[in-house]
Design a protein around this motif. Structure first.
Motif, PDB file in Angstrom:
ATOM      1  N   PRO A 144       0.845  -1.206   0.000  1.00  0.00           N
ATOM      2  CA  PRO A 144       0.000   0.000   0.000  1.00  0.00           C
ATOM      3  C   PRO A 144       0.877   1.252   0.000  1.00  0.00           C
ATOM      4  CG  PRO A 144      -0.074  -1.076   2.149  1.00  0.00           C
ATOM      5  CD  PRO A 144       0.746  -1.951   1.248  1.00  0.00           C
ATOM      6  N   LYS A 145       0.387   2.289  -0.636  1.00  0.00           N
ATOM      7  CA  LYS A 145       1.113   3.554  -0.613  1.00  0.00           C
ATOM      8  C   LYS A 145       1.123   4.111   0.799  1.00  0.00           C
ATOM      9  CE  LYS A 145       0.568   4.748  -5.407  1.00  0.00           C
ATOM     10  NZ  LYS A 145       0.080   5.681  -6.404  1.00  0.00           N
ATOM     11  N   GLN A 146       2.058   5.000   1.055  1.00  0.00           N
ATOM     12  CA  GLN A 146       2.132   5.612   2.379  1.00  0.00           C
ATOM     13  C   GLN A 146       0.964   6.567   2.575  1.00  0.00           C
ATOM     14  OE1 GLN A 146       6.239   7.129   2.343  1.00  0.00           O
ATOM     15  NE2 GLN A 146       6.623   5.710   4.029  1.00  0.00           N
ATOM     16  N   ASP A 147       0.598   6.745   3.831  1.00  0.00           N
ATOM     17  CA  ASP A 147      -0.468   7.676   4.207  1.00  0.00           C
ATOM     18  C   ASP A 147      -1.773   7.404   3.464  1.00  0.00           C
ATOM     19  OD1 ASP A 147       1.358   9.032   5.893  1.00  0.00           O
ATOM     20  OD2 ASP A 147       2.121  10.155   4.170  1.00  0.00           O
ATOM     21  N   VAL A 148      -2.245   6.166   3.569  1.00  0.00           N
ATOM     22  CA  VAL A 148      -3.490   5.805   2.897  1.00  0.00           C
ATOM     23  C   VAL A 148      -4.685   6.503   3.556  1.00  0.00           C
ATOM     24  CG1 VAL A 148      -2.727   3.582   1.981  1.00  0.00           C
ATOM     25  CG2 VAL A 148      -3.633   3.692   4.292  1.00  0.00           C
ATOM     26  N   THR A 149      -5.628   6.881   2.736  1.00  0.00           N
ATOM     27  CA  THR A 149      -6.854   7.524   3.211  1.00  0.00           C
ATOM     28  C   THR A 149      -7.909   6.449   3.507  1.00  0.00           C
ATOM     29  OG1 THR A 149      -7.815   7.693   1.006  1.00  0.00           O
ATOM     30  CG2 THR A 149      -6.388   9.519   1.733  1.00  0.00           C
ATOM     31  N   ALA A 150      -9.027   6.866   4.058  1.00  0.00           N
ATOM     32  CA  ALA A 150     -10.124   5.930   4.322  1.00  0.00           C
ATOM     33  C   ALA A 150     -10.624   5.297   3.022  1.00  0.00           C
ATOM     34  CB  ALA A 150     -11.255   6.642   5.045  1.00  0.00           C
ATOM     35  N   THR A 151     -10.684   6.083   1.963  1.00  0.00           N
ATOM     36  CA  THR A 151     -11.098   5.565   0.654  1.00  0.00           C
ATOM     37  C   THR A 151     -10.087   4.542   0.145  1.00  0.00           C
ATOM     38  OG1 THR A 151     -12.188   7.669   0.151  1.00  0.00           O
ATOM     39  CG2 THR A 151     -11.697   6.221  -1.712  1.00  0.00           C
ATOM     40  N   ASP A 152      -8.799   4.844   0.329  1.00  0.00           N
ATOM     41  CA  ASP A 152      -7.744   3.910  -0.067  1.00  0.00           C
ATOM     42  C   ASP A 152      -7.875   2.590   0.690  1.00  0.00           C
ATOM     43  OD1 ASP A 152      -6.631   5.860  -1.723  1.00  0.00           O
ATOM     44  OD2 ASP A 152      -5.144   6.471  -0.219  1.00  0.00           O
ATOM     45  N   ILE A 153      -8.101   2.700   1.985  1.00  0.00           N
ATOM     46  CA  ILE A 153      -8.228   1.498   2.823  1.00  0.00           C
ATOM     47  C   ILE A 153      -9.419   0.659   2.355  1.00  0.00           C
ATOM     48  CG2 ILE A 153      -8.777   0.681   5.149  1.00  0.00           C
ATOM     49  CD1 ILE A 153      -7.061   3.061   6.200  1.00  0.00           C
ATOM     50  N   ALA A 154     -10.514   1.296   2.037  1.00  0.00           N
ATOM     51  CA  ALA A 154     -11.688   0.563   1.551  1.00  0.00           C
ATOM     52  C   ALA A 154     -11.371  -0.174   0.251  1.00  0.00           C
ATOM     53  CB  ALA A 154     -12.857   1.525   1.350  1.00  0.00           C
ATOM     54  N   ARG A 204      -8.996  -3.087   1.028  1.00  0.00           N
ATOM     55  CA  ARG A 204      -9.735  -4.193   1.667  1.00  0.00           C
ATOM     56  C   ARG A 204     -10.502  -4.999   0.622  1.00  0.00           C
ATOM     57  NH1 ARG A 204     -11.109  -5.216   6.608  1.00  0.00           N
ATOM     58  NH2 ARG A 204     -13.316  -5.481   6.156  1.00  0.00           N
ATOM     59  N   LYS A 205     -11.094  -4.293  -0.318  1.00  0.00           N
ATOM     60  CA  LYS A 205     -11.852  -4.960  -1.377  1.00  0.00           C
ATOM     61  C   LYS A 205     -10.936  -5.799  -2.269  1.00  0.00           C
ATOM     62  CE  LYS A 205     -15.119  -4.024  -5.088  1.00  0.00           C
ATOM     63  NZ  LYS A 205     -15.816  -2.998  -5.854  1.00  0.00           N
ATOM     64  N   LEU A 206      -9.768  -5.263  -2.589  1.00  0.00           N
ATOM     65  CA  LEU A 206      -8.826  -5.963  -3.467  1.00  0.00           C
ATOM     66  C   LEU A 206      -8.123  -7.135  -2.795  1.00  0.00           C
ATOM     67  CD1 LEU A 206      -7.081  -2.965  -5.244  1.00  0.00           C
ATOM     68  CD2 LEU A 206      -8.491  -4.717  -6.342  1.00  0.00           C
ATOM     69  N   PHE A 207      -7.703  -6.923  -1.544  1.00  0.00           N
ATOM     70  CA  PHE A 207      -6.824  -7.895  -0.903  1.00  0.00           C
ATOM     71  C   PHE A 207      -7.451  -8.626   0.275  1.00  0.00           C
ATOM     72  CE2 PHE A 207      -4.035  -4.379  -2.476  1.00  0.00           C
ATOM     73  CZ  PHE A 207      -3.600  -5.041  -3.605  1.00  0.00           C
ATOM     74  N   GLY A 208      -8.591  -8.156   0.750  1.00  0.00           N
ATOM     75  CA  GLY A 208      -9.238  -8.803   1.881  1.00  0.00           C
ATOM     76  C   GLY A 208      -8.490  -8.655   3.192  1.00  0.00           C
ATOM     77  N   SER A 209      -7.639  -7.661   3.278  1.00  0.00           N
ATOM     78  CA  SER A 209      -6.836  -7.449   4.483  1.00  0.00           C
ATOM     79  C   SER A 209      -7.598  -6.646   5.532  1.00  0.00           C
ATOM     80  CB  SER A 209      -5.550  -6.690   4.133  1.00  0.00           C
ATOM     81  OG  SER A 209      -4.802  -7.412   3.187  1.00  0.00           O
ATOM     82  N   ALA A 210      -7.222  -6.861   6.777  1.00  0.00           N
ATOM     83  CA  ALA A 210      -7.815  -6.098   7.875  1.00  0.00           C
ATOM     84  C   ALA A 210      -7.333  -4.652   7.813  1.00  0.00           C
ATOM     85  CB  ALA A 210      -7.416  -6.714   9.214  1.00  0.00           C
ATOM     86  N   ILE A 211      -8.144  -3.749   8.326  1.00  0.00           N
ATOM     87  CA  ILE A 211      -7.792  -2.324   8.332  1.00  0.00           C
ATOM     88  C   ILE A 211      -6.466  -2.108   9.045  1.00  0.00           C
ATOM     89  CG2 ILE A 211      -8.471  -0.047   9.212  1.00  0.00           C
ATOM     90  CD1 ILE A 211     -11.400  -0.944   8.755  1.00  0.00           C
ATOM     91  N   GLN A 221      -7.076   3.583 -13.836  1.00  0.00           N
ATOM     92  CA  GLN A 221      -7.394   4.578 -12.817  1.00  0.00           C
ATOM     93  C   GLN A 221      -6.299   5.633 -12.762  1.00  0.00           C
ATOM     94  OE1 GLN A 221      -9.196   1.406  -9.678  1.00  0.00           O
ATOM     95  NE2 GLN A 221      -8.516   3.316  -8.843  1.00  0.00           N
ATOM     96  N   ALA A 222      -6.702   6.838 -12.421  1.00  0.00           N
ATOM     97  CA  ALA A 222      -5.725   7.922 -12.301  1.00  0.00           C
ATOM     98  C   ALA A 222      -4.744   7.647 -11.167  1.00  0.00           C
ATOM     99  CB  ALA A 222      -6.434   9.250 -12.078  1.00  0.00           C
ATOM    100  N   SER A 223      -5.257   7.085 -10.081  1.00  0.00           N
ATOM    101  CA  SER A 223      -4.408   6.813  -8.928  1.00  0.00           C
ATOM    102  C   SER A 223      -4.902   5.542  -8.241  1.00  0.00           C
ATOM    103  CB  SER A 223      -4.478   7.987  -7.954  1.00  0.00           C
ATOM    104  OG  SER A 223      -3.747   7.710  -6.793  1.00  0.00           O
ATOM    105  N   VAL A 224      -3.969   4.693  -7.886  1.00  0.00           N
ATOM    106  CA  VAL A 224      -4.307   3.482  -7.142  1.00  0.00           C
ATOM    107  C   VAL A 224      -3.592   3.539  -5.796  1.00  0.00           C
ATOM    108  CG1 VAL A 224      -4.769   2.027  -9.151  1.00  0.00           C
ATOM    109  CG2 VAL A 224      -2.450   2.181  -8.254  1.00  0.00           C
ATOM    110  N   PRO A 225      -4.152   2.913  -4.758  1.00  0.00           N
ATOM    111  CA  PRO A 225      -3.564   3.019  -3.425  1.00  0.00           C
ATOM    112  C   PRO A 225      -2.475   1.975  -3.131  1.00  0.00           C
ATOM    113  CG  PRO A 225      -5.658   1.902  -3.273  1.00  0.00           C
ATOM    114  CD  PRO A 225      -5.474   2.298  -4.714  1.00  0.00           C
TER     115      PRO A 225
END
Length: 129
Positions: A6-16, A19-26, A66-70
């Protein structure tokens, strides 16, 4: 080895999205982002390759669509020596892996006598790339 970090300083949208892509816990996503550790590690042509190759192709399509991925994708023998893969470099690497896969299928067909020459070869599976 291919690492998805994951990129550094992920936002809530990034985390969502992660989670959808990798199924990882927050908490795992936040920690991996902070420590620059992979959420996923893929070793081509190992046990889960038949699933992981489609997964990598999906991530590639996200990178170019996508313009930006997390997340970032790196490759190396270890995380310490891994290098960032741009979308173009990832495509090139995946195309090389597909060629290796097809070459192995071709050689197996020749060895087993299923085909008499390389020109008779037909891929065993759909082109996942």
């Amino acid at each position: 080895m291919i690492f998805i970090i994951p990129k550094q300083d992920v936002t809530a949208t990034d985390i969502a999205q992660l989670r959808k892509l990798f199924g990882s816990a927050i908490s795992d996503i936040k920690l991996a982002s902070k420590l620059r550790k992979p959420l996923v590690e893929i070793e081509p042509f190992t046990t889960n390759w038949d699933e992981e190759k489609f997964y990598l192709a999906k991530l590639y399509r996200l990178l170019v669509g996508q313009a930006s991925v997390p997340f970032e994708i790196l490759e190396g023998s270890s995380l310490e020596d891994a290098e960032f893969l741009s979308s173009g470099a990832l495509y090139s690497r995946l195309a090389t892996l597909r060629e290796i896969e097809l070459e192995q299928q071709r050689l197996t067909d020749l060895e087993m006598g299923y085909i008499g020459s390389p020109e008779e070869f037909r891929p065993h599976d759909q082109d996942w790339l």
